[in-house]
Design an enzyme around this catalytic site. Sequence first.
Site, PDB file in Angstrom:
ATOM      1  N   ASN A  36     119.469  18.441  52.743  1.00 55.83           N
ATOM      2  CA  ASN A  36     118.488  18.521  54.301  1.00 55.83           C
ATOM      3  C   ASN A  36     117.417  18.114  54.475  1.00 55.83           C
ATOM      4  O   ASN A  36     116.210  18.324  55.552  1.00 55.83           O
ATOM      5  CB  ASN A  36     118.758  20.165  54.473  1.00 55.83           C
ATOM      6  CG  ASN A  36     117.536  20.826  53.767  1.00 55.83           C
ATOM      7  OD1 ASN A  36     117.210  19.804  52.717  1.00 55.83           O
ATOM      8  ND2 ASN A  36     117.690  22.116  53.158  1.00 55.83           N
ATOM      9  N   ASP A  60     123.362  21.146  55.341  1.00 53.31           N
ATOM     10  CA  ASP A  60     122.763  22.576  54.842  1.00 53.31           C
ATOM     11  C   ASP A  60     123.711  22.835  53.775  1.00 53.31           C
ATOM     12  O   ASP A  60     125.071  23.564  54.317  1.00 53.31           O
ATOM     13  CB  ASP A  60     121.799  23.180  55.523  1.00 53.31           C
ATOM     14  CG  ASP A  60     120.719  24.382  55.250  1.00 53.31           C
ATOM     15  OD1 ASP A  60     121.662  24.588  53.844  1.00 53.31           O
ATOM     16  OD2 ASP A  60     120.265  24.864  55.307  1.00 53.31           O
ATOM     17  N   GLY A 104     133.652  27.255  46.985  1.00 54.10           N
ATOM     18  CA  GLY A 104     134.867  26.579  47.601  1.00 54.10           C
ATOM     19  C   GLY A 104     135.573  25.717  47.512  1.00 54.10           C
ATOM     20  O   GLY A 104     136.417  25.579  47.754  1.00 54.10           O
ATOM     21  N   LYS A 107     136.804  24.686  44.671  1.00 52.45           N
ATOM     22  CA  LYS A 107     138.345  25.249  44.875  1.00 52.45           C
ATOM     23  C   LYS A 107     139.615  24.253  45.351  1.00 52.45           C
ATOM     24  O   LYS A 107     140.308  23.956  45.058  1.00 52.45           O
ATOM     25  CB  LYS A 107     137.807  26.487  44.664  1.00 52.45           C
ATOM     26  CG  LYS A 107     139.120  27.076  44.615  1.00 52.45           C
ATOM     27  CD  LYS A 107     139.139  28.369  44.589  1.00 52.45           C
ATOM     28  CE  LYS A 107     140.435  29.911  45.049  1.00 52.45           C
ATOM     29  NZ  LYS A 107     140.184  30.520  46.442  1.00 52.45           N
ATOM     30  N   TYR A 147     113.347  32.215  43.461  1.00 54.84           N
ATOM     31  CA  TYR A 147     113.937  30.736  42.547  1.00 54.84           C
ATOM     32  C   TYR A 147     115.178  31.426  40.956  1.00 54.84           C
ATOM     33  O   TYR A 147     116.051  30.861  41.212  1.00 54.84           O
ATOM     34  CB  TYR A 147     112.991  30.144  42.116  1.00 54.84           C
ATOM     35  CG  TYR A 147     113.426  28.765  41.496  1.00 54.84           C
ATOM     36  CD1 TYR A 147     114.035  27.824  42.206  1.00 54.84           C
ATOM     37  CD2 TYR A 147     112.983  28.787  39.754  1.00 54.84           C
ATOM     38  CE1 TYR A 147     114.404  26.963  41.424  1.00 54.84           C
ATOM     39  CE2 TYR A 147     113.947  27.090  39.793  1.00 54.84           C
ATOM     40  CZ  TYR A 147     114.121  26.346  40.473  1.00 54.84           C
ATOM     41  OH  TYR A 147     114.481  25.875  39.430  1.00 54.84           O
TER      42      TYR A 147
END
Length: 328
Positions: A36, A60, A104, A107, A147
């Site tokens: 991004n 993003d 995700g 997977k 962070y």
Amino acid sequence: MHLERRVLVTGGAGFIGSHLCEQLLDAGCDVLCVDNFFTGSRRNIEHLLTHPRFELMRHDVTFPLYVEVDEIYNLACPASPIHYQRDPVQTTKTSVHGAINMLGLAKRVQAKILQASTSEVYGDPEVHPQEESYWGHVNPIGLRSCYDEGKRCAETLFFDYWRQHRLRIKVARIFNTYGPRMHPNDGRVISNFVVQALLERDITIYGNGDQTRSFCYVDDLVDGLMRLMATKDDVTGPINMGNPDEYTILELAKVIIDTSGSRSRIVHRPLPEDDPRQRQPDIRRARENLGWQPRVPLKEGLVRVIAYFEDLLRQQSVRDSLAGNASG
Ligand code: NAD
Ligand code: UDP
């Protein structure tokens, strides 16, 4: 039918990501670079844009991504304190939502996925050198927490996806890394000192300079990341990746002054909150599992970084962007 390995690099337009994209292309992979441009730039990957196996996507990672790939390197996240503290909520979102989205994706398409974690998961360590079994000493509510805790939570997600969904994961804990394409303005110690030395400005040591760091040249690190990705499925990490040669920040300043032939003076500034006192990776696991160890000594790496910044500072726009900031 698709024969090349299709590799997604999130944060691919950043400092480490751009070197990784290059090496993956050299290894014959198809590379999809997702960024991004929060801290990365098109300039870092400009030379790759015409490569037939390279593709750039502005995206993003806190939003879902639907692509078909075989491997994912998840590097998206601002890495320098100045940048990750600018919008701390977004930093945590990038680490946590970004990890959820990329896991995700992995997977759904059954991809292998590698997380760029960090030595910051050890916080201000009470164990020295840091080995992977150490759980860390992290302030959960300080300025660095967005962070550190974001990266710790990302590691948790990686291991839960591994346990729960049998995902093929790899977690690298990266220690301070340096090299060409570091951002000249991001406040990290090597870029700051080199820019200050080249502009003959004062070298700003925070505190008395006896805190330590261990610096790994970017080519060594990228080699380690690619070796980790290539390991068998039972190698998940976490694996420390860094150069065990440890220096005080004062020693580093002197080496940079010597190597660049600068006349800069050393000055002292206040130490930032929660600044770790010492940091040195124990890399036995990387040696054993990957046959990996860094090869580029600090002085040699610094010569290359100094040459890079010398070139960059010839551009008036870069010099203007550095006028009057923390590097001055
Ligand atoms: P960098 O800031 O140069 O690169 C990070 C990249 O991620 C940038 O291109 C940035 O634009 C991109 N990015 C940030 N947020 C994003 C988002 N929400 N969506 C998509 N892209 C986003 O930093 P770097 O030094 O190249 O670090 C790369 C990775 O390695 C980071 O995850 C960092 O935490 C990790 N790491 C770096 C070091 C180091 O010394 N450089 C040490 C430990 C860990
Ligand atoms: N540092 C310094 N002067 C600078 C920038 C950084 O003395 O101009 C110190 C900083 O306080 C820290 C070390 O150098 O002790 C490394 O800082 P950096 O931000 O590069 O990495 P990190 O603290 O995240 O390891």
